[in-house]
Design an enzyme around this catalytic site. Structure first.
Site, PDB file in Angstrom:
ATOM      1  N   THR A 361       0.819  -1.203   0.000  1.00 55.95           N
ATOM      2  CA  THR A 361       0.000   0.000   0.000  1.00 55.95           C
ATOM      3  C   THR A 361       0.855   1.256   0.000  1.00 55.95           C
ATOM      4  OG1 THR A 361      -1.551   1.293   1.360  1.00 55.95           O
ATOM      5  CG2 THR A 361      -0.131  -0.236   2.506  1.00 55.95           C
ATOM      6  N   GLU A 363       0.330   3.604   1.881  1.00 58.94           N
ATOM      7  CA  GLU A 363       0.445   4.024   3.279  1.00 58.94           C
ATOM      8  C   GLU A 363       1.817   3.681   3.861  1.00 58.94           C
ATOM      9  OE1 GLU A 363      -1.676   5.662   5.370  1.00 58.94           O
ATOM     10  OE2 GLU A 363      -3.070   6.037   3.725  1.00 58.94           O
ATOM     11  N   TYR A 385      -1.935   0.184  10.528  1.00 61.67           N
ATOM     12  CA  TYR A 385      -2.148  -0.480   9.239  1.00 61.67           C
ATOM     13  C   TYR A 385      -0.886  -0.401   8.383  1.00 61.67           C
ATOM     14  CZ  TYR A 385      -3.721  -0.944   4.387  1.00 61.67           C
ATOM     15  OH  TYR A 385      -3.843  -1.301   3.071  1.00 61.67           O
ATOM     16  N   LYS A 389       1.562  -3.521   7.242  1.00 60.09           N
ATOM     17  CA  LYS A 389       1.832  -3.757   5.830  1.00 60.09           C
ATOM     18  C   LYS A 389       3.324  -3.670   5.517  1.00 60.09           C
ATOM     19  CE  LYS A 389      -2.071  -4.461   3.557  1.00 60.09           C
ATOM     20  NZ  LYS A 389      -2.267  -5.605   2.620  1.00 60.09           N
TER      21      LYS A 389
END
Length: 582
Positions: A361, A363, A385, A389
């Protein structure tokens, strides 16, 4: 009369993409690998719970035709574990009295493969004891003592002192009594602790000449076109499933047990299993299996059963704001769940055959170090999160480097669609705009309006996932549009598609949007500080040059087309013209 304002824009791209037919690359593989439309009746979904009379999905999975059958030992019956153990030649002695009586007797060496020792108990009638005899009969089972049974099936092949009753078990030894190198090494006495040689690297013997993938290389294994998709019920999973089915794949999906239906995004691909008996119907190409990324044993079982040529790990707790409230769960699923799946592939001995895609991601970049972000930009995640990840990203890289797995990371920037969950900001906006337009809602409440994101359409991005696993080598790729927009711009564009003019007033948490086509003007957007993240990501802008150059990937949907697709879909759904599966 249409409830949506007319537009002069170009029509939306077709889905799934139309590809020219590819010639068959060989015989002896999946005979149903020809392309077919994902909307046709041949692409059927079977899942427990969709039909009142449905059976377990495990019992309905197909047996895949392989290039050659998996090897089995001659005359060996299956024991249900894939171990090749000869059940007919296995005898377990649980009569402890015999063992006690025979401790002081002279131990007789058993000649494997050709002889069997017969011990005769004292005759209770006359008290006579017959002598020990040895007979030639290779069909009789070898006796196995009770102390061996617990470790019988999992023991590896030893390369030094063996237990004479069973060559697969080393002699037991209690290290607290004496080292193995002393008299116990050459003694025939029974000891208390099992001594094994090097531990097995694969469960069930997979990867040791008796399991999955024998006789295949990665190219031939890939041509079987069998995909295993976690997160198949989500936005990306449903679009990826459509794409794979259109390319002739057999698709297996992982779903979590739920008391309510959670397969709505796949509903259009499903046809009642009882209709499969109708003349002219084709075999299922889509199967769902209950499981979870937190269950290692379940993952090993499913990988061993489905024998996928490609694994797409899309499952995750993917809501950034929620990850602050469920940090431990997010780490367990998004981080350790990826490790469990990678290890399941390796446990089954498929690390040299099965290709693995990890859904990373944008992010990961978090507090960005440079703009735009590409594969070489340093990571600085700003949420549980993103941190979870990041662990999954590096674990994928580690398995690629340590075990030679074809394991690729797709660093995907924000991608949306009408199938996006309504708790995500993009879909929250388009749904609220649709309901305000229809008079079902007065105002939407938002968080940070200044956050900038690189938004694309999920249909473009799932094709990029597939292209990564068709590449000649495993690598990591960024997928992005190269354009960034604020949340405020997304709101304004959504209203403009429905010809609703807005005027932004105020600053900070007092900023709000007024609808100017009503009398008096109405406030339709306000700020709620509860929607602010504890640590915000201010700007994400991706550079997909590597994917475009090496994979031939390109996007077909621009930002306005994406927003129009979502708004028009939500208007139809809010109006009740179509069923809302989200």
């Amino acid at each position: 009369m249409s409830i949506i304002p007319t537009t002069t824009n170009n029509p939306l791209p077709p889905w799934p993409p139309v590809y020219p037919e590819q010639p068959d690359e060989g015989e002896g593989y999946n005979s149903e690998s020809g392309s077919s439309s994902s909307g046709s009746s041949s692409n059927q979904l079977f899942t427990p719970g969709m039909s009142n009379a449905s059976s377990s999905s495990a019992s309905s999975s197909p047996n895949y035709p392989l290039k050659r059958p998996l090897p089995r030992s001659q005359g060996v019956q299956s024991c249900g574990l894939g171990l090749g153990v000869d059940i007919d030649r296995l005898s377990i002695n649980t009569d402890f009295s015999i063992e006690k009586e025979s401790i002081d007797e002279e131990e007789v060496l058993y000649h494997h493969q050709s002889q069997r020792v017969h011990r005769v108990k004292p005759n209770q009638a006359n008290g006579n004891i017959s002598s020990t005899t040895i007979t030639e009969n290779p069909q009789l089972p070898y006796p196995i003592g009770d102390f061996q049974t617990d470790n019988l099936l999992s023991a590896p092949q030893p390369n030094h002192i063996q237990n004479q009753n069973n060559p697969h078990i080393l002699r037991y030894h209690d290290e607290s009594v004496a080292p193995l190198t002393q008299h116990h090494q050459y003694s025939n006495q029974r000891c208390s602790t099992p001594i094994y040689n090097d531990p097995p690297s694969h469960l069930f013997g997979f990867g040791h000449g008796m399991g999955l993938g024998d006789g295949y290389d990665q190219s031939s294994w890939s041509r079987r076109k069998i995909a295993f998709v976690t997160g198949i019920t989500g936005q990306d999973g449903s679009y990826l499933t459509e794409l794979l089915l259109s390319k002739g794949y057999t698709v297996h999906g992982l779903i979590r047990r739920s008391s309510s239906f959670n397969t709505s995004r796949l509903q259009h691909l499903w046809r009642d299993q009882h209709s499969l008996n109708i003349k002219g119907s084709t075999a299922n190409k889509l199967f769902l299996h209950y499981g979870d990324l937190t269950d290692s044993a379940n993952l090993v079982s499913l990988i061993a059963k489905t024998q996928p040529s490609e694994v797409y790990n899309l499952a995750a707790q993917s809501h950034v704001k929620v990850s602050f409230e469920m940090a431990e769960y997010t780490g367990d699923v998004d981080g350790l769940g990826t490790l469990r799946l990678l290890e399941a592939i390796r446990t089954c001995g498929l690390e040299k055959l099965t290709k693995f895609y990890q859904a990373s991601t944008s992010e990961l970049y978090g507090k960005v170090k440079s703009t735009p972000q590409n594969e070489d930009t340093p990571f600085h995640p700003r949420s549980p999160y993103g941190v979870a990840k990041l662990y999954a990203y590096w674990m994928t890289v580690n398995y690629r480097e340590a075990y030679g797995m074809f394991a690729s990371n797709g660093i995907l920037f924000n991608h949306e669609s009408p199938r996006r969950g309504r708790t995500f900001v993009s879909r929250k906006i388009t749904r609220a705009v649709a309901e305000i337009y229809l008079g079902k809602q007065d105002c939407m409440w938002m968080g940070n309006l200044d956050a900038k994101r690189d938004w694309g359409h999920a249909k473009d991005y799932v094709e990029g996932m597939w292209r990564m696993l068709q590449h000649d080598k495993a690598d990591d790729f960024v997928l992005a549009t190269g354009q960034t927009h604020t949340v405020r711009h997304l709101i304004s564009l959504s209203f403009s598609i429905l010809s609703i003019p807005l005027k932004w007033v105020g600053e900070g948490i007092d900023e709000h949007a007024i609808r100017t086509d009503t009398t008096p003007p109405r406030v339709v957007v306000r700020i709620d500080p509860r929607y602010f993240r504890p640590a915000e990501v201010d700007l994400l802008l991706g550079d997909a040059s590597k994917a475009e150059n090496e994979l031939g990937w390109k996007r077909y949907w621009d930002f306005e087309m994406l927003v129009r697709d979502m708004v028009e879909s939500d208007v139809r759904s809010a109006k009740g013209l179509v069923e809302d599966h989200n």
